[in-house]
Design an enzyme around this catalytic site. Structure first.
Site, short mmCIF file in Angstrom:
data_model
loop_
_atom_site.label_atom_id
_atom_site.label_comp_id
_atom_site.label_asym_id
_atom_site.label_seq_id
_atom_site.Cartn_x
_atom_site.Cartn_y
_atom_site.Cartn_z
N ARG A 14 0.85 -1.19 0.00
CA ARG A 14 0.00 0.00 0.00
C ARG A 14 0.89 1.25 0.00
NH1 ARG A 14 -2.29 -1.01 6.17
NH2 ARG A 14 -0.29 -0.76 7.26
N TYR A 151 12.83 5.88 15.21
CA TYR A 151 12.64 6.09 13.78
C TYR A 151 13.77 6.94 13.19
CZ TYR A 151 10.43 7.55 9.38
OH TYR A 151 10.16 7.79 8.05
#
Length: 243
Positions: A14, A151
């Site tokens: 996606r 992250y």
């Protein structure tokens, strides 16, 4: 088959990964669309030319699954010329609330995964003409964002891996570059976060998956044949803003 361009794209179920797969198929590539979301990546592949698209299950943190994915791709399309390490996870936590397991999990997907992919693909990329690797970094590897220690640091590491690979593989004719997306309209960002970021964006919107796909398509094309070690920022000017 010798001159066929064949790309393996991770995180292709996606969002921008699906957009990259679609763009490369449109550009004439054969594409192995890879993701651990098996049903979703199959649905993505089903929307593409069945002669040029193949869904492949892949957990990028598994060296064994990487070997299987590369072998499956080459068996189907006869070569592997291009690797797009797009899979990634976004995890937010303050330094005081972060856990070792969550921190390590981000690193395993965002940096170890691309490393394992490069290792698995390398024998085939060495045999290809015009071979190319593109890693999806982030503006989080350009400037610091609070509550993004896992992250941000993993994407900084991926930035460094890209540079080392570019130097090491140049003599083999393999180009290695990175794209640095800013906020993009994908499931990684919830609606409230997207709206907040768009409200402060220099260009009045956040990125679309196709914006990233277009950048990747350029970097893997013959138009970028003299570009390696490049960092292409696709953020609508986000990294120019302060605060």
């Amino acid at each position: 088959m010798a001159d066929r361009r064949v790309a393996l794209v991770t995180g292709a179920a996606r969002g921008q990964g699906a957009a990259i797969a679609a763009r490369l198929v449109a550009d004439g590539f054969c594409v192995a669309a890879c993701d651990r979301l098996v049903d979703e990546v199959q649905a993505t592949a089903d929307t593409l030319d069945p002669r040029r698209a193949l869904a492949v299950p892949l957990d990028v943190t598994s060296a064994d699954q990487w070997q299987t994915a590369v072998t499956t791709t080459v068996a189907r399309f006869g070569a592997l010329t291009t690797l797009v390490n797009n899979a990634g996870v976004l995890h937010r936590a303050s330094l005081s609330e972060e856990t070792a397991a969550a921190f390590e999990g981000s690193w395993r997907v965002n940096c170890l995964g691309p490393f394992l992919g490069i290792q698995a693909a390398l024998p085939h990329l060495r045999e290809a003409d015009g071979a190319s690797i593109v890693n999806t970094c982030s503006t989080g590897a350009i400037r610091p964002f609070p509550h993004h220690s896992a992250y941000g640091s993993s994407k900084w590491a991926l930035r460094g891996l890209t540079q080392v690979a570019a130097v090491e593989l140049a003599a083999a004719g393999i180009r290695v570059n990175a794209v640095f997306p800013g906020p993009v309209d994908t499931p990684m960002l919830d609606d409230a976060t997207q709206a907040r970021l768009a409200a402060h964006a220099l260009m009045g919107r956040i990125g679309r998956p196709v914006d990233i796909a277009d950048a990747v398509a350029f970097l893997v094309s013959e138009h970028a044949s003299f570009i390696t070690g490049s960092e292409l920022t696709v953020d609508g000017g986000q990294s120019l803003q302060i605060g």
